[in-house]
Scaffold this motif. Structure first.
Motif, PDB file in Angstrom:
ATOM      1  N   THR A 176       0.838  -1.209   0.000  1.00 31.33           N
ATOM      2  CA  THR A 176       0.000   0.000   0.000  1.00 31.33           C
ATOM      3  C   THR A 176       0.870   1.255   0.000  1.00 31.33           C
ATOM      4  N   ASP A 223       4.702   2.716  -5.107  1.00 30.30           N
ATOM      5  CA  ASP A 223       4.068   3.164  -6.352  1.00 30.30           C
ATOM      6  C   ASP A 223       4.299   2.181  -7.491  1.00 30.30           C
ATOM      7  N   ARG A 251      -4.664  -2.895  -7.030  1.00 26.61           N
ATOM      8  CA  ARG A 251      -4.347  -1.453  -7.056  1.00 26.61           C
ATOM      9  C   ARG A 251      -3.778  -1.006  -8.406  1.00 26.61           C
ATOM     10  N   ARG A 266      -3.369   8.758  -3.118  1.00 27.26           N
ATOM     11  CA  ARG A 266      -4.013   7.661  -2.393  1.00 27.26           C
ATOM     12  C   ARG A 266      -5.461   7.999  -2.077  1.00 27.26           C
ATOM     13  N   VAL A 308       2.273  11.182   1.418  1.00 26.43           N
ATOM     14  CA  VAL A 308       1.404  11.143   0.243  1.00 26.43           C
ATOM     15  C   VAL A 308       1.344  12.503  -0.447  1.00 26.43           C
ATOM     16  N   PHE A 343      -6.632   7.618   5.419  1.00 24.81           N
ATOM     17  CA  PHE A 343      -6.296   6.831   4.236  1.00 24.81           C
ATOM     18  C   PHE A 343      -6.883   5.442   4.411  1.00 24.81           C
TER      19      PHE A 343
END
Length: 529
Positions: free
Chosen positions: A101, A104, A130, A279, A318, A384
């Protein structure tokens, strides 16, 4: 625009694989080529005296496996690269899922002899959820294994992702001579060197050059020409867009332990991999370019340095800019916090950072304020999402074997639970501590760390449970009724939430059918809602 410049410089990726594919060795070699270390250490080898930088916990050195995610940062060709090396063993999969998580993109390491294994398939599912961009590195070409085309077919069918080779191996096993970089149209041959960077021998821009036959032999040269032509005929041209959307994985071949193919991988990675991405939160999407700082905790590690008993929360930034000694809001606790010694990492070596940008991972010294999934923000209140704990599959009761060390055991087990290595459920009467994990090996790690880091001697007694489910309902009377009916199968997690410990899948199905107004949660993500 300074922030934008810093964001574009950053590359944050995870290295994933099944056990023994050579993942930690590859991490080590990327650090070596990136100039971050001078000598690479293998994870398990008697010949190479240095232990791998990313496997710093004592138990990892003894077992020769990674049991915790390591974070390392270095600069290479005007890019700032953050590597998160994850455990490959399935018993530590939860740490890996959470780490995914925070990245990237991903480099997936596959062992040439074993091909795609079941653990690789599970990890790939998380990436697909994702749409994480994936680069594949097929390792151990210095050993005899499957034909390169066979491995590529396996990746496409088992992992459900298109492939496009950007490098091609010359031979295999004893006849392995190097890799042809199809992306740069050049051929690099290396000496096998397990600890330092080997000198590059020859570069070819033209495969038809007759000199190639003299250097690697006519047979190998002709095979290379035929195979490269076949690759160009069978596979589509490399599409950067398809890679970024997670549809196609560029593939590289090599031997991490001998430095074959590592430079090609690193060069291409720097060029094609994505800069930090935004995110999802429970209040919309947060872009990296958002000027307000925000970030989330995806990992907690107690006793990173056993001499100092420190506990560190790993924060993925983030958006905005993180600054030392600046107040940020801890959303769950609703209070402002500032950090005097935020750190960046080279495995266990730490240095203080004054500022950090989206994509960076900083370590925050923590006295017990953070839990996995917590959000820090300087703007609005939001959380998040997508950083859950999973329902455990193995359960054992923790027993204290030395009553004189009860305090140490209590402190130790709570700190280890906060790391997310396992989950603890307290069952009354008697405050029985039931530990749940996603793999049996976790129990070994817990016993080892309790003894060596906290001086607490204890043991485990297996318990016969199928699943632990968190229970919620908008009808409190239904919960009360359920608690009374299932009194022997109810426990509380460390946050005081009720948990139903189902002994079999049949009993869980019965409970779900008999109590339709109760939701049985298989992950802890409901807690942030």
């Amino acid at each position: 625009m300074t922030n934008q410049k810093e964001i574009e410089k950053r590359r944050t990726f995870g290295i994933i694989a099944h056990p023994d594919a050579g993942k930690t060795t590859l991490t080590e070699k990327l650090l070596l080529f990136g100039g971050a270390i001078q000598t690479a250490g293998a994870v398990k080898s008697n010949k190479i005296k240095k232990t791998a930088t990313s496997d710093f916990m004592e138990i990892e050195k003894q077992r020769g496996i990674s049991v915790a995610t390591s974070v390392m940062a270095f600069d290479y060709r005007d890019k700032h690269i953050n590597i998160l090396d994850t455990p490959g063993h399935k018993d530590f999969a939860e740490d890996t899922y959470r780490t995914l998580t925070a990245v990237d993109s991903v480099i997936l390491v596959i062992d040439n002899a074993s091909g795609v294994e079941s653990q690789t398939e599970k990890l790939m599912e998380v990436c697909r959820m994702r749409n994480t961009p994936v680069i594949v590195f097929i390792n151990k070409m210095d050993r005899y294994g499957k034909d390169a085309f066979e491995v590529l077919d396996e990746i496409e069918t088992k992992l459900g992702i298109g492939v496009r080779p950007l490098a091609w191996p010359i031979g295999m096993g004893d006849e392995f001579k190097g890799v042809y970089n199809m992306y740069q149209k050049e051929l690099s041959l290396f000496h096998g060197n397990k600890t330092g960077i080997s000198e590059e021998l020859v570069k070819f821009n033209d495969l038809d050059n007759a000199e190639l036959d003299e250097i690697i032999g006519e047979k190998a040269a002709n095979e290379l020409r035929e195979e490269v032509e076949l690759v160009d005929g069978v596979y589509d041209e490399f599409s950067h867009e398809d890679y970024l959307s997670g549809k196609t994985a560029p593939v590289f071949f090599g031997s991490a332990v001998n430095n074959f193919g590592v430079r090609e991988l690193l060069e291409a990675f720097v060029e094609i991999s994505p800069s930090p991405r935004g995110r999802d939160t429970d209040d919309g999407f947060v872009e990296p370019s958002d000027p307000k700082f925000s970030g989330f905790v995806f990992k907690i590690h107690a006793n990173l340095d056993p001499n100092h008993r420190d506990r560190i929360a790993f924060l993925r930034i983030v958006s905005g800019k993180f600054e030392r000694n600046t107040f940020y809001k801890h959303v769950r606790q609703g209070k402002k916090m500032k950090f005097a010694n935020p750190t960046s990492f080279m495995a266990q070596d730490k240095s203080i950072v004054d500022e950090a940008y989206p994509g960076d991972v900083v370590g925050l010294y923590d006295t017990g304020n953070f839990k996995i999934g917590d959000t820090l923000s300087e703007g609005k209140d939001f959380n998040f999402v997508g950083i859950p704990s999973f329902s455990p599959e193995f359960f054992q009761e923790l027993r204290n074997d030395d009553p004189m060390k009860s305090k140490q055991l209590e402190k130790g087990i709570r700190q280890l639970m906060d790391e997310g290595v396992a989950q603890m459920f307290i069952q009354e009467p008697g405050s029985r501590k039931i530990i749940g994990t996603v793999g049996q090996l976790q129990f070994e790690v817990i016993l080892y760390r309790l003894l060596h880091e906290y001086g607490a001697k204890c043991s485990f007694t297996p318990m016969n449970y199928h699943k632990a489910c968190w229970i919620t309902s908008d009808q409190p009377a239904e919960i009360d009724k359920f608690l009374k009916a299932k009194v022997g199968s109810i426990a509380k997690d460390k946050d005081g939430n009720y948990v139903f410990l189902a002994e079999t899948s049949f009993l869980l199905e019965m409970a779900e059918r008999d109590y339709p107004n109760i939701t049985f949660h298989k992950t802890s993500e409901f807690k942030v809602k």
